[in-house]
Design an enzyme around this catalytic site. Structure first.
Site, short mmCIF file in Angstrom:
data_model
loop_
_atom_site.label_atom_id
_atom_site.label_comp_id
_atom_site.label_asym_id
_atom_site.label_seq_id
_atom_site.Cartn_x
_atom_site.Cartn_y
_atom_site.Cartn_z
N TYR A 133 -20.73 10.23 12.02
CA TYR A 133 -19.13 9.06 13.07
C TYR A 133 -18.36 9.92 14.65
CZ TYR A 133 -19.59 6.68 8.02
OH TYR A 133 -19.98 6.57 7.49
N ARG A 189 -16.07 3.05 -1.44
CA ARG A 189 -17.25 2.80 -1.98
C ARG A 189 -16.68 1.43 -3.32
NH1 ARG A 189 -18.73 8.26 -2.23
NH2 ARG A 189 -20.24 9.05 -0.58
N LYS A 224 -19.53 9.33 -6.18
CA LYS A 224 -20.83 9.91 -6.02
C LYS A 224 -21.39 10.86 -6.54
CE LYS A 224 -24.15 8.10 -3.48
NZ LYS A 224 -24.92 7.19 -2.19
N HIS A 255 -18.94 -2.63 2.58
CA HIS A 255 -19.57 -0.91 3.45
C HIS A 255 -19.18 -0.99 4.53
CE1 HIS A 255 -20.49 2.81 0.72
NE2 HIS A 255 -21.07 3.02 1.93
N HIS A 264 -18.70 12.68 1.01
CA HIS A 264 -19.60 13.52 1.62
C HIS A 264 -20.53 14.42 0.92
CE1 HIS A 264 -19.69 10.07 5.13
NE2 HIS A 264 -20.14 9.00 4.27
N ARG A 313 -15.86 0.55 4.61
CA ARG A 313 -15.68 2.06 5.07
C ARG A 313 -15.88 2.87 6.57
NH1 ARG A 313 -16.80 6.82 1.02
NH2 ARG A 313 -18.34 7.54 1.20
#
Length: 333
Positions: free
Chosen positions: A303, A165, A191, A268, A294, A271
């Site tokens: 995905y 990210r 994150k 993004h 995630h 990514r």
């Protein structure tokens, strides 16, 4: 209990908005707060017995039953995202009232929310677009005032081959690249403070080594100490968010692929391209989840689902399938 419990909801809404203004939200955001609060409160006033206009509705009347009925009517003609936004605003409003000792508790946990559909991936369009981008950026562009292809290539390669990210790229240090030669990895501050390690292959390892060597030539050996920022600008200072976004945008322009970058997913998109190619090459949702950092397996599963859809489209486009369909009688097609 606070003597404001019998005060009108409309007045308390204005007190809440005044308190929120100290956080300096945009005028548009404040207007959205006010609209969501007043609209649902008006519906709540119509729900109570006897019905009350907004200025006569007290916060004491806003029971879980009344709020559920008001939100049910609010949600009937609105998109899921709008309902979620209003629910969040009302949750903040009641949290404020609890903190101010106006009400004993927050009824919003008893008010249902619709499920928010997961955002769909937005990878670069075109099968060979990532390769075209990297090749274009690796070449020195004489039109640039101070070309630094090694740095630009390192930025794109980290996003395309490690799926980082924007915030993760900015947080990297020179010492974030660790491990023995051929077994290198990038230690990422993910994150929500979740750390992860992303393995990198020889190609990215060499790109990073060449970038650091070019940086050493530009700014000296002290510029590549382990605690130094990994990504720097042309003055040797740490790249910031705006500078990194501008760098990626300029790379797209130099490669001539701006029309293949999904709207709203500039950096993004790199990514998402990383994750989509992992799925296309057989990676499981659990593997994608770990590599991308995630918090939920559901985010990674999107995905896989997109890839399955792309595979179905590819099969449908097969000329043999169309020829076979043409052989069938019209009523059997």
């Amino acid at each position: 209990m606070h003597d404001k419990q019998d005060e009108s909801v409309s007045r308390l809404i204005e007190e809440f908005l005044t308190a929120r203004a100290t956080r300096k939200p945009s005028p548009h955001t404040l207007a959205a707060y006010r609209r969501d609060l007043r609209t649902v409160a008006t519906l709540a006033g119509e729900t109570v017995t006897p019905p009350l206009p907004l200025d006569d509705l007290t916060v004491e009347a806003l029971s879980p039953r009344v709020m559920r009925a008001a939100f049910a009517r609010f949600a009937a003609a609105r998109a899921v995202a709008s309902v979620h936004r209003a629910w969040s605003t009302w949750n903040s409003f009641f949290t404020f009232l609890v903190a101010e000792a106006v009400v004993p508790g927050n009824p919003m946990p008893a008010v249902g929310r619709p499920r928010t559909p997961l955002p769909q991936p937005k990878p670069l369009r075109g099968e060979d677009t990532p390769e075209e981008l990297l090749a274009a950026v690796a070449r020195e562009d004489g039109r640039q005032r101070d070309p630094w292809p090694q740095r630009d290539l390192a930025v794109l390669a980290l996003a395309l081959c490690a799926g980082l990210r924007l915030s993760e790229l900015l947080a990297l240090r020179v010492g974030s690249v660790v491990g023995r030669e051929g077994e290198r990895r990038v230690d990422v501050a993910g994150k929500g403070g979740r750390p992860r390690a992303v393995p990198i292959e020889v190609g990215l390892e060499r790109v990073l080594a060449e970038y650091l060597e070019s940086r050493r030539r530009r700014f000296g050996a002290r510029s590549v100490r382990p605690d130094s920022p990994l990504l720097v600008d042309r003055r040797g200072e740490a790249l910031r968010r705006g500078g990194l976004q501008y760098l990626v945008e300029s790379c797209y322009r130099r490669a001539g692929i701006g029309d293949r970058v999904p709207r709203g997913a500039r950096l993004h998109a790199l990514r998402h391209t990383f994750a989509t190619r992992l799925a296309e090459d057989g990676a499981s949702a659990a593997e994608i989840m770990r590599l991308l950092g995630h918090a939920s397996l559901a985010s990674s599963q999107t995905y896989i689902e997109v890839t399955a859809g792309q595979q179905r489209d590819a099969v449908r486009a097969n000329r043999t399938n169309r020829a076979l369909a043409a052989l069938l009688p019209a009523d059997e097609r």
